[in-house]
Design a protein around this motif. Structure first.
Motif, PDB file in Angstrom:
ATOM      1  N   ALA A  44      49.761  38.000 -39.085  1.00 26.01           N
ATOM      2  CA  ALA A  44      49.118  37.634 -37.823  1.00 26.01           C
ATOM      3  C   ALA A  44      48.349  36.325 -37.919  1.00 26.01           C
ATOM      4  N   THR A  46      48.720  33.169 -38.254  1.00 24.53           N
ATOM      5  CA  THR A  46      49.739  32.123 -38.275  1.00 24.53           C
ATOM      6  C   THR A  46      49.187  30.736 -38.542  1.00 24.53           C
ATOM      7  N   HIS A 204      60.964  30.256 -32.612  1.00 24.80           N
ATOM      8  CA  HIS A 204      60.681  31.309 -33.591  1.00 24.80           C
ATOM      9  C   HIS A 204      61.030  30.799 -34.986  1.00 24.80           C
ATOM     10  N   ASP A 228      65.167  37.196 -31.944  1.00 19.19           N
ATOM     11  CA  ASP A 228      63.710  37.223 -31.827  1.00 19.19           C
ATOM     12  C   ASP A 228      63.187  36.174 -30.858  1.00 19.19           C
ATOM     13  N   ARG A 237      57.245  35.323 -32.123  1.00 13.00           N
ATOM     14  CA  ARG A 237      56.168  34.456 -32.587  1.00 13.00           C
ATOM     15  C   ARG A 237      56.715  33.059 -32.886  1.00 13.00           C
ATOM     16  N   PHE A 239      56.848  30.738 -35.221  1.00 11.70           N
ATOM     17  CA  PHE A 239      56.661  30.442 -36.630  1.00 11.70           C
ATOM     18  C   PHE A 239      56.955  28.981 -36.963  1.00 11.70           C
ATOM     19  N   ARG A 351      50.755  33.536 -26.144  1.00 13.66           N
ATOM     20  CA  ARG A 351      51.177  33.888 -27.496  1.00 13.66           C
ATOM     21  C   ARG A 351      49.971  34.073 -28.407  1.00 13.66           C
ATOM     22  N   ARG A 352      48.937  33.244 -28.216  1.00 13.34           N
ATOM     23  CA  ARG A 352      47.720  33.389 -29.017  1.00 13.34           C
ATOM     24  C   ARG A 352      47.086  34.757 -28.780  1.00 13.34           C
ATOM     25  N   LYS A 354      48.588  37.451 -27.650  1.00 16.87           N
ATOM     26  CA  LYS A 354      49.462  38.510 -28.165  1.00 16.87           C
ATOM     27  C   LYS A 354      49.333  38.633 -29.678  1.00 16.87           C
ATOM     28  N   ASP A 355      49.215  37.509 -30.370  1.00 17.79           N
ATOM     29  CA  ASP A 355      49.059  37.543 -31.827  1.00 17.79           C
ATOM     30  C   ASP A 355      47.798  38.307 -32.216  1.00 17.79           C
ATOM     31  N   ARG A 360      52.174  40.576 -33.397  1.00 19.97           N
ATOM     32  CA  ARG A 360      53.617  40.381 -33.325  1.00 19.97           C
ATOM     33  C   ARG A 360      53.913  39.131 -32.537  1.00 19.97           C
TER      34      ARG A 360
END
Length: 360
Positions: A44, A46, A204, A228, A237, A239, A351-352, A354-355, A360
């Motif tokens: 998590a 990241t 991703h 994904d 995510r 990545f 996304r921030r 959700k992380d 995830r």
């Protein structure tokens, strides 16, 4: 930011490698280290340097493959018949079979029933996929791999050893194991009556691809195997990409026809819809879908496929244009801000959150 001190980084990576090796040799330490909840907490983070080191080890070294193999072994013991019960879908000579693998992944077999020829999508566990091939009595002609992560690509080489003529398709820039046929954006893949188009969708990973099965020629809807990139009410995510890059990839999905069926790479529906309720609590479409998912998951049933039309109604990651979502996130477009850049900022904030919410 000043340039990194490569000697310090090297020592850091070497130290992590040493710790990992010790963990593999020591039963007690190993048991706690490989605990999935602990691993997901690390994943998590990241933006942290330690995460970047761990991610590099996972994607580019044998340690990542060792972790994947351990997860496969554990999943086979914990879920001998799969983590979910999935129903196949047959339409006009094409059969799509979801295969539950690992703890929440889905691989897929796409079968041309007239010729008994099959294509596997993201065959994470070669043993489980091979068992499905034998049960269906079909031959494996090709593998479509969405990206390099082991939980999607780990079975490529094992299946090729069993099926020597099998072709492995994937991005030319994503270091896909066993790759034989590199793909670029919008390349076509024709296998019997199965006609796929590959779309380059980085974010991703740097070379993530999705595959659209054309069903229109056979009088049915198209099917999207999204890996994904996008899930039921969620997205992957970021990545290896920026929010702007991910937004462009998600827009590729949004532009598909509304009746396109979505077959994602993971069973994340429950978590994703719960998060969506945090940012759009008054979204009726989301609430209706959530009630259906509750019923499905109470019986351990697969929640795929959804449709692109549905996803555009309740998936917040496909709704970066929505004024309701902007208000929920307390975001406003600056007078001089480009619309696309503003939407990317909305996506990045989603996304921030959700992380932080679930890792995830």
């Amino acid at each position: 930011m000043s340039p990194p001190d490569w000697s310090v980084l090297f020592v850091g990576v070497a130290s992590v490698c040493g710790v990992l090796c010790l963990c593999l040799r020591c039963r007690g330490i190993r048991k706690s280290f490989w605990n999935k909840n602990l691993f997901m907490k690390v994943m998590a983070l990241t933006e942290k340097p330690l995460f970047r080191i761990a991610y590099t080890l996972y994607t580019r070294t044998k340690l990542g493959y060792m972790f994947y193999k351990r997860q496969v072994k554990k999943a086979r013991l914990r879920y001998p018949t799969g983590h979910s019960s999935a129903q196949s879908m047959e339409m006009n000579g094409i059969k799509i079979i979801p295969i539950p693998v690992l703890s929440d992944n889905y691989s897929y077999l796409v079968v041309d029933t007239a010729s008994s020829m099959a294509v596997a999508v993201d065959p994470a566990d070669p043993q489980t996929v091979e068992a499905c091939l034998k049960e269906e009595g079909v031959s494996l002609e090709a593998i479509l791999c969405t990206h390099k992560h082991w939980d999607h690509s780990g079975g490529n080489e094992g299946l090729r050893r069993l099926h020597s003529s099998c072709r492995v398709y994937g991005s030319a820039v994503d270091n896909i194991p066993g790759l034989t046929h590199p793909l670029s954006d919008k390349d076509s893949i024709d296998l019997g009556c199965l006609h796929f188009r590959a779309f380059f969708t980085p974010g991703h990973t740097v070379g993530h691809m999705i595959y659209l099965l054309d069903g229109r020629a056979l009088g049915g809807p198209c099917s999207l195997f999204s890996g994904d990139l996008v899930f039921l009410s969620g997205c992957g995510r970021m990545f290896e990409g920026s929010a702007t890059m991910m937004l462009s990839s998600l827009d590729t999905v949004s532009c598909l026809s509304d009746d396109t069926l979505l077959w994602p790479g993971h069973e994340y529906a429950m978590d994703n819809l719960m998060f969506a309720a945090e940012v759009e609590p008054n979204n009726t479409a989301r609430e209706n879908k959530f009630q259906w998912v509750l019923q499905q998951r109470a019986q351990k049933l697969c929640t795929s496929p959804s449709t692109i039309k549905e996803e555009k109604e309740y998936n917040p990651f496909l709704r970066s244009h929505s004024p309701e979502l902007h208000r929920a996130l307390s975001l406003q477009q600056d007078p001089s801000e480009d619309w696309t850049l503003f939407r990317a900022r909305v996506l990045g904030e989603l996304r921030r959150r959700k992380d932080i919410y679930k890792g995830r």
